[in-house]
Design an enzyme around this catalytic site. Structure first.
Site, short mmCIF file in Angstrom:
data_model
loop_
_atom_site.label_atom_id
_atom_site.label_comp_id
_atom_site.label_asym_id
_atom_site.label_seq_id
_atom_site.Cartn_x
_atom_site.Cartn_y
_atom_site.Cartn_z
N ARG A 1 -2.29 -6.41 14.41
CA ARG A 1 -2.58 -5.51 13.29
C ARG A 1 -3.38 -6.24 12.21
NH1 ARG A 1 3.43 -4.05 12.42
NH2 ARG A 1 2.83 -3.01 10.48
N LYS B 1 0.81 -1.22 0.00
CA LYS B 1 0.00 0.00 0.00
C LYS B 1 0.85 1.28 0.00
CE LYS B 1 -2.51 -0.33 3.51
NZ LYS B 1 -2.21 0.70 4.50
N ARG C 1 10.53 -1.30 12.88
CA ARG C 1 9.52 -0.44 13.48
C ARG C 1 9.13 -0.95 14.87
NH1 ARG C 1 5.00 0.56 8.90
NH2 ARG C 1 3.71 -0.04 10.66
N ARG D 1 10.15 -6.70 6.53
CA ARG D 1 10.30 -5.27 6.79
C ARG D 1 10.80 -5.04 8.21
NH1 ARG D 1 5.05 -2.06 5.39
NH2 ARG D 1 4.33 -3.03 7.30
N ARG E 1 -9.94 3.19 8.57
CA ARG E 1 -9.70 1.82 9.01
C ARG E 1 -10.89 1.23 9.74
NH1 ARG E 1 -3.71 2.38 8.98
NH2 ARG E 1 -2.75 0.39 9.47
P1 AMP Z 1 0.41 1.86 9.06
O1 AMP Z 1 1.75 2.46 8.80
O2 AMP Z 1 -0.65 2.36 8.12
O3 AMP Z 1 0.44 0.36 9.12
O4 AMP Z 1 -0.05 2.37 10.51
C1 AMP Z 1 0.72 2.06 11.65
C2 AMP Z 1 -0.13 2.14 12.89
O5 AMP Z 1 -0.66 3.46 13.05
C3 AMP Z 1 -1.36 1.24 12.94
O6 AMP Z 1 -1.03 -0.07 13.35
C4 AMP Z 1 -2.23 1.97 13.95
O7 AMP Z 1 -1.78 1.78 15.27
C5 AMP Z 1 -1.97 3.43 13.59
N1 AMP Z 1 -2.91 3.94 12.56
C6 AMP Z 1 -2.61 4.34 11.30
N2 AMP Z 1 -3.70 4.76 10.65
C7 AMP Z 1 -4.74 4.61 11.52
C8 AMP Z 1 -6.14 4.85 11.44
N3 AMP Z 1 -6.71 5.33 10.33
N4 AMP Z 1 -6.89 4.56 12.54
C9 AMP Z 1 -6.35 4.09 13.67
N5 AMP Z 1 -5.03 3.83 13.81
C10 AMP Z 1 -4.23 4.09 12.74
#
Ligand code: AMP
Length: 194
Positions: free
Chosen positions: A144, A13, A133, A127, A88
Site C-alpha cells: 500500500r 486522513k 483489517r 491500527r 489515487r
Molecule cells: P483506504 O481505506 O483508503 O486505505 O483504502 C483501502 C483499500 O481500498 C486500498 O488499499 C485499495 O485496495 C482500495 N482503494 C480505496 N480507494 C481506492 C481508489 N481510489 N483506487 C483504487 N483502490 C482504492
C-alpha cells in the site's frame, strides 16, 4: 466546499475527513469505507474487490470512477464533499476533473497530510492491532505504501500547479492538525462570502 485529502496510510486522513465533514456539514466520501462495505456484502463484486484490497493492491480505475460518479451524483454531495481515498492514480484524477467540470463544479482545496514512512508504518501497525483489517498484513502494508509513493503522491504536483494544494505537517496531534485545516477552510469561506 469541495475538498480533497491526500496522504499516505496512517497520515490521519480518515480521522480528519470525518471531523471536517461534521464541522462543515459536508458529505464524507471515503472510497476505502465504500469498498469495505461492498466486500462485506459478499456479492461477486465484493469478493473481487476484497481480494484486491487484502493484497494491498489498487482496485481498477474504471470501477473506482463509476463508484465515485454515482456517489457525487447523490443529493448530499451536490454542494459540498470531502474526498478521502480518491483519486489515487493519474487516470482517476483526470476522470474526477472531467466529471466535476460536467456539472460546473471544481475542487476548492487539496490538503496533503505529510508524514514520513516510519510514522506511516508505525501507525498502520498500531491500527492493525486494534482494528485488524484484512489488508493489515506486513506484506499488504508495504504494498500500500509503495503504491502510494508511486501512483498517488505525484498527484500533488497537479494541484500545486493549480494553486490549490495546502501541505499540512501530519506528525502532530489530531487536534493540532485539525486546527490548521480549519484555519485554511475558514479563510476560504470568508473569501468566498466577501
Ligand atoms: P483506504 O481505506 O483508503 O486505505 O483504502 C483501502 C483499500 O481500498 C486500498 O488499499 C485499495 O485496495 C482500495 N482503494 C480505496 N480507494 C481506492 C481508489 N481510489 N483506487 C483504487 N483502490 C482504492
Amino acid at each position: 466546499m469541495k475538498i480533497l485529502l491526500l496522504g499516505p496510510q496512517g497520515s490521519g486522513k480518515g480521522t480528519q475527513a470525518k471531523r471536517i465533514a461534521e464541522e462543515y456539514g459536508l458529505a464524507h466520501v471515503s472510497t476505502g469505507d465504500m469498498l469495505r462495505a461492498e466486500a462485506a456484502s459478499e456479492s461477486d463484486l465484493g469478493r473481487r474487490v476484497g481480494e484486491i484490497m487484502s493484497r494491498g493492491d489498487l482496485v481498477p480505475d474504471d470501477l473506482m470512477v463509476d463508484i465515485i460518479r454515482n456517489r457525487l451524483d447523490r443529493d448530499d454531495a451536490r454542494d459540498g464533499f470531502i474526498l478521502d481515498g480518491f483519486p489515487r492514480t493519474d487516470a482517476q484524477a483526470e476522470a474526477l476533473e472531467a466529471m466535476l467540470a460536467e456539472t460546473g463544479r471544481d475542487l476548492d482545496v487539496v490538503f496533503e497530510l505529510q508524514v514520513g514512512d516510519e510514522t506511516s508504518v508505525e501507525r498502520m501497525r498500531g491500527r492493525a492491532q486494534t482494528e485488524g483489517r484484512a489488508d493489515d498484513t506486513e506484506e499488504a502494508m508495504r504494498r500500500r505504501l509503495e503504491l502510494y509513493h508511486r501512483e498517488t503522491a505525484p498527484l500533488s504536483q497537479r494541484y500545486l500547479a493549480r494553486g490549490i494544494l495546502v501541505g499540512i505537517h501530519g506528525e502532530r496531534t489530531v487536534d493540532e492538525v485539525f486546527a490548521e485545516i480549519q484555519r485554511t477552510l475558514d479563510e476560504l469561506e470568508s473569501r468566498s462570502v466577501a
